[in-house]
Design a protein around this motif. Sequence first.
Motif, PDB file in Angstrom:
ATOM      1  N   GLU A 227       0.586  -0.938  -0.135  1.00 35.35           N
ATOM      2  CA  GLU A 227       0.512  -0.033   0.129  1.00 35.35           C
ATOM      3  C   GLU A 227       0.819   0.725  -0.162  1.00 35.35           C
ATOM      4  OE1 GLU A 227      -2.807   0.401   2.643  1.00 35.35           O
ATOM      5  OE2 GLU A 227      -2.980  -2.524   2.523  1.00 35.35           O
ATOM      6  N   LEU A 228       1.560   0.673  -0.368  1.00 39.83           N
ATOM      7  CA  LEU A 228       2.913   2.177  -0.571  1.00 39.83           C
ATOM      8  C   LEU A 228       2.571   2.893  -2.216  1.00 39.83           C
ATOM      9  CD1 LEU A 228       5.855   0.779   1.385  1.00 39.83           C
ATOM     10  CD2 LEU A 228       4.849   2.799   2.606  1.00 39.83           C
TER      11      LEU A 228
ATOM     12  N   ILE B  47     -11.436  -0.740 -11.019  1.00 39.14           N
ATOM     13  CA  ILE B  47     -10.700   0.679 -11.165  1.00 39.14           C
ATOM     14  C   ILE B  47     -10.429   1.638 -12.529  1.00 39.14           C
ATOM     15  CG2 ILE B  47      -8.304   1.046 -10.639  1.00 39.14           C
ATOM     16  CD1 ILE B  47      -9.649   1.422  -8.333  1.00 39.14           C
ATOM     17  N   TYR B  48     -10.475   0.025 -13.665  1.00 45.71           N
ATOM     18  CA  TYR B  48      -9.854   0.969 -15.065  1.00 45.71           C
ATOM     19  C   TYR B  48     -11.074   1.663 -15.030  1.00 45.71           C
ATOM     20  CZ  TYR B  48      -4.516   0.793 -15.950  1.00 45.71           C
ATOM     21  OH  TYR B  48      -3.867   0.906 -16.042  1.00 45.71           O
ATOM     22  N   GLU B  49     -12.232   0.562 -15.122  1.00 46.76           N
ATOM     23  CA  GLU B  49     -13.534   1.502 -15.401  1.00 46.76           C
ATOM     24  C   GLU B  49     -13.430   2.488 -15.300  1.00 46.76           C
ATOM     25  OE1 GLU B  49     -15.440  -2.572 -16.607  1.00 46.76           O
ATOM     26  OE2 GLU B  49     -16.398  -1.510 -15.239  1.00 46.76           O
ATOM     27  N   GLY B  50     -13.595   2.912 -13.762  1.00 44.36           N
ATOM     28  CA  GLY B  50     -13.529   4.452 -13.262  1.00 44.36           C
ATOM     29  C   GLY B  50     -12.160   5.023 -14.036  1.00 44.36           C
ATOM     30  N   ILE B  51     -11.535   4.880 -14.275  1.00 42.44           N
ATOM     31  CA  ILE B  51     -10.012   5.351 -15.065  1.00 42.44           C
ATOM     32  C   ILE B  51     -10.891   6.272 -16.990  1.00 42.44           C
ATOM     33  CG2 ILE B  51      -8.199   6.023 -16.029  1.00 42.44           C
ATOM     34  CD1 ILE B  51      -7.242   3.945 -13.799  1.00 42.44           C
ATOM     35  N   TYR B  52     -11.435   4.939 -17.472  1.00 37.21           N
ATOM     36  CA  TYR B  52     -11.414   4.955 -18.623  1.00 37.21           C
ATOM     37  C   TYR B  52     -12.470   5.875 -18.962  1.00 37.21           C
ATOM     38  CZ  TYR B  52     -12.949   3.487 -23.027  1.00 37.21           C
ATOM     39  OH  TYR B  52     -13.397   4.269 -24.509  1.00 37.21           O
TER      40      TYR B  52
ATOM     41  N   ASN C 118      -4.516  -1.318  -4.823  1.00 36.32           N
ATOM     42  CA  ASN C 118      -5.238  -0.438  -6.350  1.00 36.32           C
ATOM     43  C   ASN C 118      -5.716   0.954  -5.271  1.00 36.32           C
ATOM     44  OD1 ASN C 118      -4.662  -2.831  -7.260  1.00 36.32           O
ATOM     45  ND2 ASN C 118      -6.673  -3.178  -7.595  1.00 36.32           N
ATOM     46  N   ILE C 119      -6.361   0.717  -4.909  1.00 36.18           N
ATOM     47  CA  ILE C 119      -6.866   1.767  -3.640  1.00 36.18           C
ATOM     48  C   ILE C 119      -6.499   2.962  -4.018  1.00 36.18           C
ATOM     49  CG2 ILE C 119      -8.362   3.228  -2.151  1.00 36.18           C
ATOM     50  CD1 ILE C 119      -9.969   1.627  -4.318  1.00 36.18           C
TER      51      ILE C 119
END
Lengths: 528, 528
Positions: free
Chosen positions: A200-201, A379-384, A401-402
């Motif tokens: 998480e770094l 996450i990638y759908e959010g980015i897209y 990821n978060i």
Amino acid sequence: MLEKSILLLLLQLSVLGITLGGNVLIWPVDGSHWLNIKIIIDELINKQHNVTVLVSSGAFYIKPISNSYLTYERYKVPFEGEKMLEVIGNFILAWMKNKPTPSTIWRFYQEIGPPIKDFNALNREMCDGVLKNQKLMKKLKKSKFEVLVSDPVFPCGDIIALKLGIPFIYSLKYYPASTVEKHCGKIPYPPSYVPAVLSELTDQMSFTDRIRNFISYHLQDYMFDTLWKSWDAYYSEALGRPTTLCETMGKAEIWLLRTYWDFEFPRPYLPNFEFVGGLHCKPAKPLPKEIEEFVQSSGEHGIVVFSLGSMVKNLTEEKANLIASGLAQIPQKVLWRYQGKKPATLAANTRIYDWIPQNDLLGHPKTKAFITHGGTNGIYEGIYHGVPMVGVPMFADQHDNIAHMKAKGAAVEVNMHTMTSAELRDALKTVIYEPSYKENAMRLSSIHHDQPVKPLDRAVFWIEFVMRHKGAKHLRPAAHNLTWFQYHSLDVIGFLLACMATVIFLVTKCCLFSCRKFGKTGKKKKRE
Amino acid sequence: MLEKSILLLLLQLSVLGITLGGNVLIWPVDGSHWLNIKIIIDELINKQHNVTVLVSSGAFYIKPISNSYLTYERYKVPFEGEKMLEVIGNFILAWMKNKPTPSTIWRFYQEIGPPIKDFNALNREMCDGVLKNQKLMKKLKKSKFEVLVSDPVFPCGDIIALKLGIPFIYSLKYYPASTVEKHCGKIPYPPSYVPAVLSELTDQMSFTDRIRNFISYHLQDYMFDTLWKSWDAYYSEALGRPTTLCETMGKAEIWLLRTYWDFEFPRPYLPNFEFVGGLHCKPAKPLPKEIEEFVQSSGEHGIVVFSLGSMVKNLTEEKANLIASGLAQIPQKVLWRYQGKKPATLAANTRIYDWIPQNDLLGHPKTKAFITHGGTNGIYEGIYHGVPMVGVPMFADQHDNIAHMKAKGAAVEVNMHTMTSAELRDALKTVIYEPSYKENAMRLSSIHHDQPVKPLDRAVFWIEFVMRHKGAKHLRPAAHNLTWFQYHSLDVIGFLLACMATVIFLVTKCCLFSCRKFGKTGKKKKRE
């Protein structure tokens, strides 16, 4: 006339470096992993390749429906789909109970060890199911495949490829501990600025963070060695010569990594690694009528899309009520994918669905935020679509990821175990009303969209490249031919140090000898 | 109607991520370097960008002819073109006298030091010519450039960009000693398998080679520090704060490297490095009538193309005769670019030209071999058209380039100083009649042509990307924020070792204390 046109088209395609009608073999991993490789398979079929997928009789998610371009080659294993689901359940439970931080990573791997060993056992039965099935192997050999695409999280695809004498390509997000990419793929991972997976770094680390990262790398390497070591004997036996899992994995022609620099922190890599994150993303389609009406009813406030992924079917009643009452406190309409019992506190602004068209909703102009468990696909759908996120990570790479999205200013995290209704509400209000979150999400989106070639096209390009050239040896670093001490130049440094020590020793000896001689002469002279 | 079509086109272009009509500033390097950046400039103009090139009054090669899209901004320097040519001459002479091998690299840099210092002095006068010309700087600031593209082999472009407050991009093949890419760009260069520049080593190194490579890296780093150190003070003064050349170079958004994996050995790199080798290559055009007739007269034997580049105008009479008599012994026709006196031994099969259409000749189906000095541009034209080579390297990266082609099986090397006619003849016969050379040249050619995006398009894409996004910060590794000991985790390792030492010390002390106490009690007990 038609024939001539077809011939002309074929000629043009070959000049453009396009391969038609190749034979591709797939070694998939069941569950959500299947979704990713399925996108590649669909595109390969689009480009008129014949694709054969190896599916075990114990598959619980892959639905084997063959058509003219797609063949599912079913092989027998001595376990049922339920068994795999049970192991996955144990794995998730163990993970959710033991969050791996650098200080708890040791205990974490102790707890996660048994389900991983169970995975390995089932995985080996799958591997046996293909390799020891001589009829199947003969059939595969006859099919003249040009390449095998493997999800290496379940080992074996590589052995099958080597047995068939064909090149292979990996498709993965990351391997536990990145040990495989580092030691088998030979990518340098400087612990000073490349955060270890599960740590998480981010790439901005304090001195303490760098200590944690350094320890995390080495502990994870050790754990990987412990938990995956047993594969070495299996690989040696299967290939009929002493080898290791790592050595064999190092033979992959191309590694298709399912991330990109919109998500990942910049770090070194090698020319046979291709970052194809978000290859599954596509523009939003119109919504079903009922959903569109609900979305439109949100007015200027817009909507929030909420999904905890396909693995979490229901929550405790208390948790569901807490979440529902948090959602009740915002002016947005909420579309919540949830298969559990309807919470008592559910307000009029929230609707529960068994399934939602997540990508189409995220791409809707009314969407203001996305509550997500932090799976890579979501996450990638959010980015897209440039949607700011509230992350509720639970296991696997979700916390990581978060952490990435938080570091890039596009998400706020809420702790699944300790959150209150107010915390969920506040997190939503933050990402919706503080403009920086939307701006950062849009920035990531513009980075994602502004690439010379789309991720899916790049993935398929390199698969076809390997088919056209029977490999991609020109991208393979010579580091694979070195032992670890040669790779780190330890033998050279040792030799040079030994040379220096010898020179210093000889010079000192000579000086001492001269001094003594000179001293004696001096004394003699004095006496005289 | 027309207006509507244009508007529609503009809309489509913007959707496709195409930037129209930006302002680009160029900091070029004169001589053969200009040819490379000129290709990029031409493509930028093709894409309707306005390009301004900074040209000193001492330029000897760049011909400033402005047009509607291209502006040459001439600035005054206190030296003439002849002065620069003289320094280049001294540099080449010093290099040809002292070939840099790992064992001679020390002396080599001692000899090459004075001309490099002269280059630096002229370079600083050029830099002053822009930075201290307030009228020019004001004009440049008014022009609202969106990006500066710099050839960093002559420093200064970066300072100009920072002074104008715009992002900058580098275009280079490599920097002397790769020190800049390694220390300023933060690319890891493992000396165990990545050969140092000028070492003539490949990625397949014996133990002795690895020792030579290791030493070569460190000596070259030291030499770079010595010869380029003086820039630190200049950069600090120009930017008005303490800084170094390296720190400033590290601020480049993108590094466009003019090599690719057809030429380079696979090695680690970072996401802000783009390999665009061969961006100048293009299909062959028809030859002038006289040349075509001579080429056709070669019959089935075909032709050999021979050029030692633009820097070598003539040879000693003895050398020219020796070469001509070597060429006389092959059945091929030879087209030799040579501006010196016609050698007495010149046979009927060889024709001398002041200039040859090199790319068109290399792309001619009758071409069997290419005799080259090994300049990167020529090598890439050879790769592009799949022509095997005989290398006659003389200075700069030419030995290295030929070593790469030899390692890839597409070239034979001949020593310029010691060669005989028979050696030249035999080398030509080898590359023409041993099929592996043609096969390997064709393999490299197919690797070069089979890329998802052409090198020139990628170069321009990333320049436009930086214009669109005002930089490419998402590709910049966090390594730039670390000191060298932090980067190598030396502080972390030191701290962990200190912790271990403390624990061992405390445990030992405790043990000793317990032993002593236990011992005394034991003794006491015994006494009682």
